[in-house]
Design a protein around this motif. Structure first.
Motif, short mmCIF file in Angstrom:
data_model
loop_
_atom_site.label_atom_id
_atom_site.label_comp_id
_atom_site.label_asym_id
_atom_site.label_seq_id
_atom_site.Cartn_x
_atom_site.Cartn_y
_atom_site.Cartn_z
N ILE A 92 2.58 1.06 -0.83
CA ILE A 92 3.40 -0.14 -0.71
C ILE A 92 2.91 -1.26 -1.64
O ILE A 92 3.69 -2.06 -2.14
CB ILE A 92 3.45 -0.63 0.75
CG1 ILE A 92 4.61 -1.61 0.95
CG2 ILE A 92 2.13 -1.26 1.17
CD1 ILE A 92 4.87 -1.94 2.40
N GLN A 93 1.60 -1.28 -1.90
CA GLN A 93 1.06 -2.28 -2.82
C GLN A 93 1.52 -2.02 -4.25
O GLN A 93 2.00 -2.93 -4.95
CB GLN A 93 -0.48 -2.27 -2.76
CG GLN A 93 -1.06 -2.70 -1.43
CD GLN A 93 -0.79 -4.16 -1.12
OE1 GLN A 93 -0.81 -5.02 -1.99
NE2 GLN A 93 -0.49 -4.43 0.13
N THR A 126 9.06 1.89 0.14
CA THR A 126 9.12 0.62 0.86
C THR A 126 8.82 -0.55 -0.06
O THR A 126 9.52 -1.56 -0.07
CB THR A 126 8.13 0.62 2.03
OG1 THR A 126 8.45 1.69 2.92
CG2 THR A 126 8.19 -0.70 2.79
N GLY A 127 7.74 -0.43 -0.84
CA GLY A 127 7.33 -1.55 -1.70
C GLY A 127 8.23 -1.76 -2.89
O GLY A 127 8.53 -2.89 -3.25
N LEU A 152 4.92 -4.62 4.32
CA LEU A 152 4.15 -5.19 3.22
C LEU A 152 3.15 -6.22 3.74
O LEU A 152 1.99 -6.25 3.30
CB LEU A 152 5.09 -5.84 2.20
CG LEU A 152 4.41 -6.50 0.99
CD1 LEU A 152 3.57 -5.48 0.22
CD2 LEU A 152 5.46 -7.12 0.08
N SER A 170 5.40 -2.63 -4.62
CA SER A 170 5.80 -4.05 -4.66
C SER A 170 5.45 -4.68 -6.01
O SER A 170 6.17 -5.57 -6.49
CB SER A 170 5.11 -4.82 -3.53
OG SER A 170 3.70 -4.79 -3.66
N SER A 222 0.32 -4.38 5.45
CA SER A 222 -0.55 -3.75 4.46
C SER A 222 -1.47 -4.77 3.81
O SER A 222 -2.68 -4.52 3.64
CB SER A 222 0.31 -3.07 3.39
OG SER A 222 -0.49 -2.54 2.35
N ASN A 223 -0.94 -5.92 3.45
CA ASN A 223 -1.76 -6.97 2.85
C ASN A 223 -2.86 -7.43 3.80
O ASN A 223 -4.00 -7.67 3.41
CB ASN A 223 -0.89 -8.17 2.45
CG ASN A 223 -0.02 -7.86 1.25
OD1 ASN A 223 -0.35 -7.02 0.43
ND2 ASN A 223 1.11 -8.55 1.16
N ASN A 260 9.59 -5.84 4.67
CA ASN A 260 8.79 -7.07 4.60
C ASN A 260 7.64 -7.04 5.60
O ASN A 260 6.52 -7.45 5.32
CB ASN A 260 9.67 -8.29 4.86
CG ASN A 260 10.63 -8.56 3.73
OD1 ASN A 260 10.37 -8.18 2.59
ND2 ASN A 260 11.74 -9.20 4.02
#
Length: 432
Positions: free
Chosen positions: A339-340, A95-96, A23, A343, A26-27, A20
């Motif tokens: 990761i994008q 991860t995502g 993510l 997710s 990254s965002n 979490n």
């Protein structure tokens, strides 16, 4: 057996907390032009300086501070940089998509292609620090941080990081092969443990048709609930006592600074030895071991990752030459994209499938390090295995690892591109 089951659940909670955090970071980076511009500036000296340095040595592998012969901190080739992006991409996809930290494949992947263990650990830790600084969301969480808890925790974390860094460097100075064997052993035990329980959970999930990976986890039902272990810890009145969670429960809660320092030491030690941010331990230790509310824990976790990874990567590895900057920047780029995509793919695949791929990817990391261990033990004189067998083990472990991770990446991208219309329609509905 119940102890190990609880330990596995404990580690999974922490892995999801780490995912979490990654993510969110990254965002934060990708949605900010300023941060993307800074990232571009960081890449310029790495690439230009690396090319100039590589040309100056006419292709010979450089030495680095410390007197050991290996890839230098600034060594650059297109192959190395491209490979590092792919490693980061795969870690980001894991991860995502899986919702658990994918960093466990980074060190095995780097060591499989010849990067020394201590260099893989230092590089991974620096990559986490760079990501944490660039995508810092600390300002958003400041209201959830208990300054007294955070500072006290960092006393232990910095001490643990110092000890962990010293252990890795001391082993490397004593014998580089011993250092590699030590790091490999840690990953064999950790990934082997996770792989066993992950495969068991996947098998049970398929049997009961339950798509929730963490349905069996026993978590506090509300922010005011304190787990049994947390209550016991808070009942021990060893001065100095620190007050926290005043916004969660009237009058707040109190805990001895001794337990916070001990927890920080464990997190810092693990971060320095394994090359991780420590977030996978901070969250479960705080919530389940110390009885801190999840709101306060999240803020403190972000706080400690920045300082623990920064202190460890710079003072314990960078100044001794144990960071491969080219790899670190490549992994950062790859993980931001991976990761994008990962997710997003979770919206179009079943939980059972996600559970299966977590078990398989963890098993791949374990298998890779387990196959590499005998060769290191032979070099140390601990066992006697023929060179032919060692070569076969290395080939099977390395090829098998990269085939599995590559298959996972292809599966994720296939799911992404074949479901673009579905994902786009969901986004349009969300926006409207």
């Amino acid at each position: 057996m119940s102890f190990f089951r609880n330990l596995y659940q404990f580690m999974m909670v922490g892995a999801r907390a780490q995912a979490n955090w990654e993510l969110e970071v990254s965002n934060t980076i990708l949605r900010s032009r300023k941060r993307l511009f800074i990232l571009g500036l960081l890449l310029i000296p790495v690439i230009l300086g690396g090319i100039a340095f590589a040309d100056s040595v006419s292709g010979a592998l450089p030495s680095f501070i410390g007197g050991k012969s290996a890839y230098g901190p600034s060594h650059y080739t297109n192959l190395i940089f491209g490979a590092s992006i792919l490693v980061g991409l795969c870690a980001g996809l894991i991860t995502g998509c899986i919702g658990a930290g994918g960093g466990f494949i980074i060190a095995p992947a780097l060591m499989s292609v010849g990067v020394k263990g201590i260099l893989a650990v230092g590089t991974d830790l620096f990559h986490i620090f760079a990501k944490a600084i660039m995508g810092s969301v600390l300002h958003r969480k400041m209201g959830n941080i208990s300054v007294s808890l955070a500072v006290t925790f960092l006393i232990g974390a910095i001490s643990g990081t110092t000890v962990g860094g010293y252990i890795n460097r001391a082993l490397y100075d004593l014998n580089p092969v011993l250092s590699d064997m030590f790091i490999t052993l840690i990953y064999v035990f950790m990934l082997g443990f996770l792989a066993f329980y992950a495969l068991t959970d996947w098998y049970k999930t398929v049997r009961r048709k339950n798509i929730s990976m963490d349905a069996d986890l026993v978590q506090p039902s509300g922010v005011d609930d304190v787990p049994p272990l947390g209550k016991k810890v808070q009942s021990v009145k060893i001065p100095p006592m620190l007050t926290f969670d005043k916004g969660v429960t009237p009058g707040g809660r109190k805990i001895s600074a001794v337990f916070l320092i001990a927890a920080g030491f464990i997190v810092g030690l693990a971060a320095a030895i394994m090359g991780v941010g420590g977030g996978f331990l901070t969250f479960p230790i705080f919530v389940y071991g110390l009885g801190v509310s999840s709101m306060t824990t999240v803020g403190t976790d972000i706080f400690q990752i920045v300082f623990t990874a920064g202190y460890g990567s710079i003072t314990q590895y960078a100044i001794y030459g144990f960071i491969f900057y080219t790899l670190a920047m490549g992994m950062l780029l790859g993980s931001l994209v991976g990761i994008q995509i990962g997710s997003i793919v979770t919206k179009v695949v079943s939980g059972t499938t996600i559970c299966a791929f977590y078990a398989i990817t963890v098993s791949a990391g374990f298998f890779n390090r387990a196959c590499a261990l005998p060769a290191k033990m032979v070099k140390m004189g601990y066992v006697d295995v023929s060179p032919q067998v060692l070569n076969i083990l290395y080939l099977v472990g390395t090829v098998g690892f990269f085939v599995i991770i590559s298959a996972f990446a292809v599966w994720v991208f296939w799911s992404f591109f074949t479901n673009l219309k579905v994902l786009k329609s969901e986004k349009e509905v969300y926006v409207s």
